[in-house]
Design an enzyme around this catalytic site. Structure first.
Site, PDB file in Angstrom:
ATOM      1  CG  ASP A   9      60.234  62.103 108.578  1.00 17.27           C
ATOM      2  OD1 ASP A   9      61.191  61.235 108.154  1.00 17.27           O
ATOM      3  OD2 ASP A   9      60.819  62.177 109.507  1.00 17.27           O
ATOM      4  CB  ILE A  10      59.894  58.963 104.171  1.00 18.56           C
ATOM      5  CG1 ILE A  10      58.592  57.970 103.679  1.00 18.56           C
ATOM      6  CG2 ILE A  10      60.980  57.462 105.077  1.00 18.56           C
ATOM      7  CD1 ILE A  10      59.215  56.997 102.854  1.00 18.56           C
ATOM      8  CG  ASN A  23      73.409  48.494 102.624  1.00 20.78           C
ATOM      9  OD1 ASN A  23      73.162  47.674 103.319  1.00 20.78           O
ATOM     10  ND2 ASN A  23      73.025  49.813 103.947  1.00 20.78           N
ATOM     11  N   GLY A  31      71.249  57.485 105.465  1.00 16.56           N
ATOM     12  CA  GLY A  31      70.016  58.330 104.781  1.00 16.56           C
ATOM     13  C   GLY A  31      68.905  57.579 105.136  1.00 16.56           C
ATOM     14  CB  VAL A  32      65.496  57.584 103.876  1.00 11.68           C
ATOM     15  CG1 VAL A  32      66.086  56.408 102.714  1.00 11.68           C
ATOM     16  CG2 VAL A  32      64.457  56.973 103.712  1.00 11.68           C
ATOM     17  CG  ASP A  33      68.735  51.537 105.359  1.00 14.88           C
ATOM     18  OD1 ASP A  33      67.756  51.368 105.606  1.00 14.88           O
ATOM     19  OD2 ASP A  33      69.671  50.963 104.918  1.00 14.88           O
ATOM     20  CB  SER A 116      69.356  55.563  93.865  1.00 18.48           C
ATOM     21  OG  SER A 116      68.999  54.855  93.669  1.00 18.48           O
ATOM     22  N   GLY A 118      69.931  60.182  96.770  1.00 15.50           N
ATOM     23  CA  GLY A 118      71.233  60.540  98.282  1.00 15.50           C
ATOM     24  C   GLY A 118      72.583  59.983  97.847  1.00 15.50           C
ATOM     25  CE1 TYR A 120      74.389  52.659  97.439  1.00 16.29           C
ATOM     26  CE2 TYR A 120      72.355  51.842  96.826  1.00 16.29           C
ATOM     27  CZ  TYR A 120      73.035  51.425  98.153  1.00 16.29           C
ATOM     28  OH  TYR A 120      73.543  50.603  98.789  1.00 16.29           O
TER      29      TYR A 120
HETATM   30  N1  AR6 Z   1      62.389  60.742 104.721  1.00 14.86           N
HETATM   31  C1  AR6 Z   1      61.852  60.750 103.308  1.00 14.86           C
HETATM   32  N2  AR6 Z   1      62.965  61.142 102.378  1.00 14.86           N
HETATM   33  C2  AR6 Z   1      64.474  61.135 103.439  1.00 14.86           C
HETATM   34  C3  AR6 Z   1      64.714  61.126 103.900  1.00 14.86           C
HETATM   35  C4  AR6 Z   1      63.754  61.191 105.330  1.00 14.86           C
HETATM   36  N3  AR6 Z   1      63.805  60.634 106.824  1.00 14.86           N
HETATM   37  N4  AR6 Z   1      65.877  61.266 104.582  1.00 14.86           N
HETATM   38  C5  AR6 Z   1      66.710  60.801 103.160  1.00 14.86           C
HETATM   39  N5  AR6 Z   1      65.809  61.028 102.529  1.00 14.86           N
HETATM   40  P1  AR6 Z   1      69.117  57.708 100.615  1.00 14.86           P
HETATM   41  P2  AR6 Z   1      69.874  56.046  98.606  1.00 14.86           P
HETATM   42  C6  AR6 Z   1      65.534  61.757 100.895  1.00 14.86           C
HETATM   43  O1  AR6 Z   1      70.703  58.632 101.126  1.00 14.86           O
HETATM   44  O2  AR6 Z   1      70.645  57.230  97.628  1.00 14.86           O
HETATM   45  C7  AR6 Z   1      71.807  54.165 102.849  1.00 14.86           C
HETATM   46  O3  AR6 Z   1      73.313  54.149 103.556  1.00 14.86           O
HETATM   47  C8  AR6 Z   1      66.966  61.396 100.315  1.00 14.86           C
HETATM   48  O4  AR6 Z   1      67.003  62.702 100.302  1.00 14.86           O
HETATM   49  O5  AR6 Z   1      68.655  57.878 102.034  1.00 14.86           O
HETATM   50  O6  AR6 Z   1      69.168  55.088  97.706  1.00 14.86           O
HETATM   51  C9  AR6 Z   1      71.462  52.786 102.177  1.00 14.86           C
HETATM   52  O7  AR6 Z   1      72.185  51.754 103.616  1.00 14.86           O
HETATM   53  C10 AR6 Z   1      66.967  61.320  99.302  1.00 14.86           C
HETATM   54  O8  AR6 Z   1      66.495  62.287  98.075  1.00 14.86           O
HETATM   55  O9  AR6 Z   1      69.353  56.421  99.839  1.00 14.86           O
HETATM   56  C11 AR6 Z   1      72.971  52.437 101.103  1.00 14.86           C
HETATM   57  O10 AR6 Z   1      73.257  51.927 101.218  1.00 14.86           O
HETATM   58  C12 AR6 Z   1      66.187  59.926  99.297  1.00 14.86           C
HETATM   59  O11 AR6 Z   1      65.955  59.968 100.122  1.00 14.86           O
HETATM   60  C13 AR6 Z   1      73.053  53.967 100.021  1.00 14.86           C
HETATM   61  O12 AR6 Z   1      71.970  55.233 101.492  1.00 14.86           O
HETATM   62  C14 AR6 Z   1      67.254  58.538  99.073  1.00 14.86           C
HETATM   63  O13 AR6 Z   1      68.354  58.762  99.566  1.00 14.86           O
HETATM   64  C15 AR6 Z   1      71.296  54.082  99.875  1.00 14.86           C
HETATM   65  O14 AR6 Z   1      71.570  55.669  98.980  1.00 14.86           O
END
Ligand code: AR6
Length: 327
Positions: A9-10, A23, A31-33, A116, A118, A120
């Site tokens: 988990d980052i 975003n 997600g990670v945000d 991107s 997840g 995106y």
């Molecule tokens: N630690 C590491 N990786 C993670 C974690 C974590 N805690 N949580 C998710 N991931 P995403 P995007 C992975 O959707 O596609 C947000 O709402 C996840 O499995 O977080 O760039 C923003 O505000 C995936 O492989 O980011 C934007 O609106 C990766 O992180 C939008 O999502 C990215 O998934 C950005 O979408």
């Protein structure tokens, strides 16, 4: 290890900076945000409010508040629309811009999620390729430790097409191993004549002095000799081996340095040694290549293919839950 792929988990990473897949508003999301904002606390959102958003492909840096790192770098990845709208270029720019900000802030270690990949919708394997390629290019000119943090198992499905050839290679060699065992059982009772073993790929020495000279060469000496023979600089070699400068200096200055097996093999890959010479270099460090280890078989597969790209090898090793090459 300059580029490391880890499952974590980052928000738990103890590095100088973690990167957020944000975003354009930079005001939080899922997600990670979402995970980063929850772990950092409301002060992070406060600071983000003052940044005035961020364009796709760019990055901005803030403090990390309650997170165990010093900085959060917020970058905005492209939304996947099928690949014809410049997504790759924008995604690559996210990694590059984030790394430049990290360097300017004096960071020695940075952790990235798969931007991107997840919400995106960027196809995971392609997102991973862009990440590895862009980070790899940056590391050719900079000393930094970069972690690519993979959160979910789905990011590395061994069933994926790109790993299938490796899977069959492993299967074939396990079969070989069983046949070898069967052959050994059959040959019990027929003692083999005694032979003296020389490292594979090397000629039998003509006299005792030559033989002793071969035994006397240490891992470090053989490595430095091979670097010269290949016409490489030290830095070209350790960077290609995914080894950091500190470890290389230690090996260089200690004639009897005993590396770990992943380190020794990483140098064989950087030097693009064929299998025989790879075994010889490993032997200097007290190791062998064995068909009873998946790690060994995977590296052997890449050497036989003539593919010496350490990052690709590490992606495969990671997918099969093996140690990565490097230090
Ligand atoms: N630690 C590491 N990786 C993670 C974690 C974590 N805690 N949580 C998710 N991931 P995403 P995007 C992975 O959707 O596609 C947000 O709402 C996840 O499995 O977080 O760039 C923003 O505000 C995936 O492989 O980011 C934007 O609106 C990766 O992180 C939008 O999502 C990215 O998934 C950005 O979408």
């Amino acid at each position: 290890m300059p580029l490391n792929i880890v499952r974590n988990d980052i928000t738990k990473m103890k590095v100088d900076a973690i990167v957020n897949a944000a975003n354009p508003s930079l005001l939080g999301g899922g997600g990670v945000d979402g995970a980063i904002h929850r772990a950092a606390g409301p002060e992070l959102l406060e600071e983000c409010r003052g940044l005035g958003g961020c364009e796709t492909g760019s990055a901005k840096i803030t403090g990390a508040y309650r997170l165990p790192c010093k900085y959060v770098i917020h970058t905005v990845g492209p939304i996947w629309h099928g690949g014809l709208l410049g997504e790759r270029k924008l995604l690559s720019s996210c990694y590059r811009e984030s790394l430049n900000l990290a360097r300017d802030a004096g960071c020695e270690s940075v952790a990235f999620p798969l931007i991107s990949a997840g919400a995106y919708g960027y196809p995971r394997d392609r997102a991973l390729d862009v990440a590895v390629e862009t980070i790899g290019a940056f590391l050719r000119d900079h000393e930094m430790t970069v972690y690519l943090v993979v959160f979910d198992r789905a990011s590395f499905q061994i069933g994926e097409r790109r790993f299938q050839a490796i899977e069959s290679y492993i299967d074939d060699h396990y079969v070989d191993l069983r046949l070898d065992k069967a052959r050994r059982v059959q040959s019990v009772g027929f003692p083999q004549p005694q032979t003296m073993a020389y490292p594979l790929g090397s000629a039998a020495p003509g006299n005792l002095r030559e033989a002793l000279a071969m035994i006397d060469e240490s891992f470090s000496e053989m490595l430095l000799r091979k670097i010269d023979e290949k016409g490489m600089t030290d830095a070209q070699c350790y960077k290609k081996a995914n080894i950091d400068r500190k470890l290389f200096s230690k090996i260089r200055s200690d004639r009897l340095y005993k590396p770990s097996k992943p380190t020794a093999l990483a140098f064989a890959i950087a030097l693009e040694l064929p299998l025989g010479e790879t075994r010889e270099l490993l032997e200097k460090a007290g190791f062998a290549l064995s068909h009873s280890s998946k790690f060994d078989i995977i590296v052997e597969y890449f050497i036989r293919q003539g593919n010496y790209n350490i990052y690709e090898i590490n992606e495969a090793l990671f997918a099969f839950d093996q140690s990565l090459l490097g230090n």
